[in-house]
Scaffold this active site. Sequence first.
Site, PDB file in Angstrom:
ATOM      1  N   ASP A   1      80.072  45.794  21.866  1.00  0.00           N
ATOM      2  CA  ASP A   1      80.105  47.067  22.590  1.00  0.00           C
ATOM      3  C   ASP A   1      81.215  47.037  23.636  1.00  0.00           C
ATOM      4  O   ASP A   1      81.161  46.268  24.588  1.00  0.00           O
ATOM      5  CB  ASP A   1      78.768  47.328  23.302  1.00  0.00           C
ATOM      6  CG  ASP A   1      78.853  48.595  24.146  1.00  0.00           C
ATOM      7  OD1 ASP A   1      78.984  49.678  23.548  1.00  0.00           O
ATOM      8  OD2 ASP A   1      78.831  48.506  25.388  1.00  0.00           O
TER       9      ASP A   1
ATOM     10  N   TYR B   1      86.884  50.308  29.741  1.00  0.00           N
ATOM     11  CA  TYR B   1      86.812  48.889  30.124  1.00  0.00           C
ATOM     12  C   TYR B   1      88.191  48.224  30.107  1.00  0.00           C
ATOM     13  O   TYR B   1      88.352  47.109  30.609  1.00  0.00           O
ATOM     14  CB  TYR B   1      85.867  48.089  29.211  1.00  0.00           C
ATOM     15  CG  TYR B   1      84.413  48.541  29.218  1.00  0.00           C
ATOM     16  CD1 TYR B   1      83.939  49.434  30.169  1.00  0.00           C
ATOM     17  CD2 TYR B   1      83.526  48.052  28.275  1.00  0.00           C
ATOM     18  CE1 TYR B   1      82.620  49.849  30.161  1.00  0.00           C
ATOM     19  CE2 TYR B   1      82.195  48.459  28.263  1.00  0.00           C
ATOM     20  CZ  TYR B   1      81.749  49.355  29.202  1.00  0.00           C
ATOM     21  OH  TYR B   1      80.441  49.755  29.185  1.00  0.00           O
TER      22      TYR B   1
ATOM     23  N   LYS C   1      83.461  53.719  23.477  1.00  0.00           N
ATOM     24  CA  LYS C   1      83.049  54.948  24.187  1.00  0.00           C
ATOM     25  C   LYS C   1      84.275  55.742  24.633  1.00  0.00           C
ATOM     26  O   LYS C   1      85.276  55.154  25.044  1.00  0.00           O
ATOM     27  CB  LYS C   1      82.220  54.595  25.432  1.00  0.00           C
ATOM     28  CG  LYS C   1      81.184  53.504  25.192  1.00  0.00           C
ATOM     29  CD  LYS C   1      80.322  53.233  26.408  1.00  0.00           C
ATOM     30  CE  LYS C   1      79.457  52.001  26.193  1.00  0.00           C
ATOM     31  NZ  LYS C   1      80.129  50.709  26.389  1.00  0.00           N
TER      32      LYS C   1
ATOM     33  N   HIS D   1      80.716  58.425  26.907  1.00  0.00           N
ATOM     34  CA  HIS D   1      80.314  57.444  27.915  1.00  0.00           C
ATOM     35  C   HIS D   1      79.362  58.027  28.964  1.00  0.00           C
ATOM     36  O   HIS D   1      78.497  57.332  29.498  1.00  0.00           O
ATOM     37  CB  HIS D   1      81.574  56.908  28.609  1.00  0.00           C
ATOM     38  CG  HIS D   1      81.441  55.536  29.181  1.00  0.00           C
ATOM     39  ND1 HIS D   1      82.442  54.601  29.121  1.00  0.00           N
ATOM     40  CD2 HIS D   1      80.421  54.936  29.838  1.00  0.00           C
ATOM     41  CE1 HIS D   1      82.035  53.489  29.726  1.00  0.00           C
ATOM     42  NE2 HIS D   1      80.815  53.668  30.162  1.00  0.00           N
TER      43      HIS D   1
HETATM   44  P1  NDP Z   1      73.840  42.290  31.757  1.00  0.00           P
HETATM   45  O1  NDP Z   1      72.406  42.624  31.977  1.00  0.00           O
HETATM   46  O2  NDP Z   1      74.298  42.021  30.378  1.00  0.00           O
HETATM   47  O3  NDP Z   1      74.209  41.075  32.721  1.00  0.00           O
HETATM   48  C1  NDP Z   1      75.494  40.513  32.756  1.00  0.00           C
HETATM   49  C2  NDP Z   1      75.552  39.527  33.916  1.00  0.00           C
HETATM   50  O4  NDP Z   1      74.601  38.497  33.698  1.00  0.00           O
HETATM   51  C3  NDP Z   1      76.866  38.836  34.056  1.00  0.00           C
HETATM   52  O5  NDP Z   1      77.066  38.651  35.453  1.00  0.00           O
HETATM   53  C4  NDP Z   1      76.676  37.502  33.360  1.00  0.00           C
HETATM   54  O6  NDP Z   1      77.481  36.497  33.949  1.00  0.00           O
HETATM   55  C5  NDP Z   1      75.213  37.228  33.617  1.00  0.00           C
HETATM   56  N1  NDP Z   1      74.502  36.527  32.537  1.00  0.00           N
HETATM   57  C6  NDP Z   1      74.586  36.791  31.211  1.00  0.00           C
HETATM   58  N2  NDP Z   1      73.730  36.017  30.516  1.00  0.00           N
HETATM   59  C7  NDP Z   1      73.078  35.262  31.421  1.00  0.00           C
HETATM   60  C8  NDP Z   1      72.077  34.262  31.301  1.00  0.00           C
HETATM   61  N3  NDP Z   1      71.568  33.920  30.118  1.00  0.00           N
HETATM   62  N4  NDP Z   1      71.644  33.656  32.453  1.00  0.00           N
HETATM   63  C9  NDP Z   1      72.143  34.027  33.667  1.00  0.00           C
HETATM   64  N5  NDP Z   1      73.091  34.972  33.824  1.00  0.00           N
HETATM   65  C10 NDP Z   1      73.560  35.577  32.713  1.00  0.00           C
HETATM   66  O7  NDP Z   1      74.666  43.483  32.445  1.00  0.00           O
HETATM   67  P2  NDP Z   1      75.915  44.408  32.065  1.00  0.00           P
HETATM   68  O8  NDP Z   1      75.940  45.431  33.118  1.00  0.00           O
HETATM   69  O9  NDP Z   1      77.108  43.642  31.795  1.00  0.00           O
HETATM   70  O10 NDP Z   1      75.467  45.162  30.741  1.00  0.00           O
HETATM   71  C11 NDP Z   1      75.713  44.666  29.442  1.00  0.00           C
HETATM   72  C12 NDP Z   1      76.632  45.576  28.675  1.00  0.00           C
HETATM   73  O11 NDP Z   1      76.151  46.922  28.675  1.00  0.00           O
HETATM   74  C13 NDP Z   1      78.033  45.723  29.283  1.00  0.00           C
HETATM   75  O12 NDP Z   1      78.859  44.613  29.070  1.00  0.00           O
HETATM   76  C14 NDP Z   1      78.502  46.972  28.591  1.00  0.00           C
HETATM   77  O13 NDP Z   1      78.866  46.689  27.259  1.00  0.00           O
HETATM   78  C15 NDP Z   1      77.241  47.822  28.650  1.00  0.00           C
HETATM   79  N6  NDP Z   1      77.201  48.689  29.867  1.00  0.00           N
HETATM   80  C16 NDP Z   1      77.309  50.058  29.667  1.00  0.00           C
HETATM   81  C17 NDP Z   1      77.270  50.923  30.703  1.00  0.00           C
HETATM   82  C18 NDP Z   1      77.360  52.381  30.439  1.00  0.00           C
HETATM   83  O14 NDP Z   1      77.530  53.174  31.382  1.00  0.00           O
HETATM   84  N7  NDP Z   1      77.253  52.822  29.198  1.00  0.00           N
HETATM   85  C19 NDP Z   1      77.149  50.455  32.108  1.00  0.00           C
HETATM   86  C20 NDP Z   1      76.998  49.018  32.221  1.00  0.00           C
HETATM   87  C21 NDP Z   1      77.016  48.194  31.126  1.00  0.00           C
HETATM   88  P3  NDP Z   1      78.739  35.764  33.224  1.00  0.00           P
HETATM   89  O15 NDP Z   1      79.491  36.800  32.410  1.00  0.00           O
HETATM   90  O16 NDP Z   1      79.514  35.258  34.388  1.00  0.00           O
HETATM   91  O17 NDP Z   1      78.169  34.683  32.366  1.00  0.00           O
END
Ligand code: NDP
Length: 290
Positions: free
Chosen positions: A41, A46, A71, A104
């Site tokens: 995704d 982005y 998106k 989006h």
């Molecule tokens: P997530 O809930 O996926 O959390 C991501 C964060 O958690 C990062 O800081 C990552 O750190 C950390 N992390 C990941 N796995 C673990 C784990 N197993 N243990 C501890 N920490 C962990 O949040 P997101 O907001 O990134 O959402 C995921 C996806 O959703 C986005 O990447 C995007 O594709 C989508 N999205 C869409 C939006 C929209 O408006 N449509 C808005 C926000 C997100 P690190 O990378 O440093 O490992």
Amino acid sequence: MMKLNNGVEMPALGFGVFQTPPEQTIDAVASALETGYRHIDTAAAYGNEHEVGEAIHGSGLARDEIFVETKVWITDYGYDETLHAFDKSAGKLGVEQIDLLILHQALPGEFDLTIAAYKALEKLYADDRVRAIGVSNFMPRHLGRLLSETEIVPAVNQVEVHPYFRQSELLAYDDQHGIRNQAWSPIGGITFYRDGSNGSTLEDPVIGDIAEAHDKTAAQVMLRWHLQQGRQAIPKSVTPSRIAENFDIFDFELSTEQLAVIDALDTGVRGGPEPDAITRENFGRQIPEA
Ligand code: NDP
């Protein structure tokens, strides 16, 4: 796999790249594809579609083995503009066809523009340039208007869902209309990567106890919670061990009671922007050509 309302199958667990800097995106997506993820995704906004495409092409996997979702950003809304947004995204991704293309955000103050953008998605779908179309951050009031003014029911609504913000009414609305829920910030990223008063879902003691009982992590429990409730989840990470951890969720099952206990953690407090506050003035930014 989960079936969409047009019969297209897509993986229930995908891989997100929001806030993944372009210079880290190729490695992150390559790591995800090696781990076994088959759904990525991304989004025009982005700024890393090009790198997502490079990782896909460098993976050695056939194009049809990977489900690519992206998106359209709000600055590209409007019928012709959104048709062109497809060209920009497909060009950067290096693909002929996008598996799932979604809007989006709704633009509540300029909903006619949102409708025109969605009609362009319908045209791209009719022309087989995309395999499915959908939306993101649409609330029931936005969906109601969309459904009444357009032909194709969105296949997916990608919205903020994690144990601290469950949006149960919205999830029920989607279910009633055959719209698949897709959870963003599925492990509650927005509760801990932003400075805020919310605690971290990862440190929640209730989730922690359930994780311990299954010899799993809090992140794995949250992802399981989504999948067992029929939602897709798209966790993001740039860390290979976490990318692997988040995919290792197919060997345990939460009980009905455990699912309910997690449901009850809902605070009703949104982490992301209020969907009705999205305007092109506040959130507009130009999306470069391919
Ligand atoms: P997530 O809930 O996926 O959390 C991501 C964060 O958690 C990062 O800081 C990552 O750190 C950390 N992390 C990941 N796995 C673990 C784990 N197993 N243990 C501890 N920490 C962990 O949040 P997101 O907001 O990134 O959402 C995921 C996806 O959703 C986005 O990447 C995007 O594709 C989508 N999205 C869409 C939006 C929209 O408006 N449509 C808005 C926000 C997100 P690190 O990378 O440093 O490992």
